[in-house]
Scaffold this active site. Sequence first.
Site, PDB file in Angstrom:
ATOM      1  N   LYS A   1       6.690   5.163  -6.916  1.00 13.42           N
ATOM      2  CA  LYS A   1       5.964   5.059  -5.641  1.00 13.42           C
ATOM      3  C   LYS A   1       5.958   3.591  -5.235  1.00 13.42           C
ATOM      4  O   LYS A   1       5.450   2.736  -5.965  1.00 13.42           O
ATOM      5  CB  LYS A   1       4.539   5.582  -5.796  1.00 13.42           C
ATOM      6  CG  LYS A   1       3.742   5.405  -4.511  1.00 13.42           C
ATOM      7  CD  LYS A   1       2.410   6.108  -4.564  1.00 13.42           C
ATOM      8  CE  LYS A   1       1.635   5.870  -3.272  1.00 13.42           C
ATOM      9  NZ  LYS A   1       0.330   6.523  -3.301  1.00 13.42           N
TER      10      LYS A   1
ATOM     11  N   LYS B   1       8.836   8.202  -3.746  1.00  8.12           N
ATOM     12  CA  LYS B   1       8.063   8.073  -2.503  1.00  8.12           C
ATOM     13  C   LYS B   1       8.090   6.644  -2.013  1.00  8.12           C
ATOM     14  O   LYS B   1       7.838   5.758  -2.822  1.00  8.12           O
ATOM     15  CB  LYS B   1       6.628   8.508  -2.807  1.00  8.12           C
ATOM     16  CG  LYS B   1       5.685   8.330  -1.665  1.00  8.12           C
ATOM     17  CD  LYS B   1       4.330   8.813  -2.061  1.00  8.12           C
ATOM     18  CE  LYS B   1       3.398   8.528  -0.898  1.00  8.12           C
ATOM     19  NZ  LYS B   1       2.036   8.565  -1.292  1.00  8.12           N
TER      20      LYS B   1
END
Length: 333
Positions: free
Chosen positions: A196, A256
């Site tokens: 992330k 992400k």
Amino acid sequence: MELTYRPRRLRRTPALRALVREHHLSPSDFIYPLFVHEGAGNEPIGAMPGACRWSLDGLVAEVGRAWELGIRCVVLFPKVADGLKTEDGAECFNEHGLIPRAIRRLKETHPDMTIMTDVALDPYSCDGHDGIVSAEGVVLNDETVELLCRQAVAQARAGADLVGPSDMMDGRVGAIREALDGEGFEHVGIISYTAKYASAYYGPFREALDSAPRASGGKPIPKDKSTYQMDPANGREALIEAELDEGEGADILMVKPGLAYLDVIYRLRQESEQPIAAYNVSGEYAMVKAAAERGWIDERAVVLETLLCFKRAGADLILTYHACDAAAWLRQG
Ligand code: PBG
């Protein structure tokens, strides 16, 4: 020309193209993110046309619509009332809090829908960070992990099928696994936000939850999340995170944001046998919606192309705010 190879032969008709197509999209690939709040009505979100902060009743109806369209997993995010936000975000493990109540409602009305949760403090923290911020302005790792474990257990107790730690604290996957197992939730899976990045593409999401980092008291608050989320410059580091998460027991690995990070999805796919998820985040959604509203792009074509490209890059599943639209378009054929 005397050519032996003419790749266009297999592109000549729709039937030939379908025959050799390498990747396909299906509504069962999608995880549909939904925002929920305490209010009685559904509130549209400015930078995310089509998305709402749903009331509990609205959430039930929207999940029903998603189910009808073939979607089999939703992930829930809470817009927590300001009065419940504290420095340690303790509301995150309140078993009667908004998310546990939403899960229980959905498990009554749609027992077969897979319910995923987000594990992180930011919606519950008056500082807007995913972890506890010390008096010196440092986001504390190990102290935060203890709270995340309690949060994950509260979500599991309410009936969550998959918990999704999005906080990027070190060691949280292993600790959450142990905490879940200790409470008899061996069957609850962990979908880890493995790679992330500290990304500007999360802007509309933070508007939706009113969760951006902000100074609330006397202490210094880091303006961004770059001491725990990854540097967008780094690709190899994603492999280190993936190895750690796998070792700690993550069931699914997530990358992400998605679109600007297709190379990371591809690299994880090469290195891991675990299912890989891509998060098509709020800023990616907002850009498509904004251009489509102006008539500058063909929304349906751009969305389906984008989602298919996640699969080509190596994703097995896709978290996307376009899930219902895409499922309806796929049904139309
Ligand atoms: C919170 C969280 C964020 C997103 C998912 N979980 C925001 C953040 O890390 O600041 C972003 C999702 C999106 O932009 O669609 N930990």
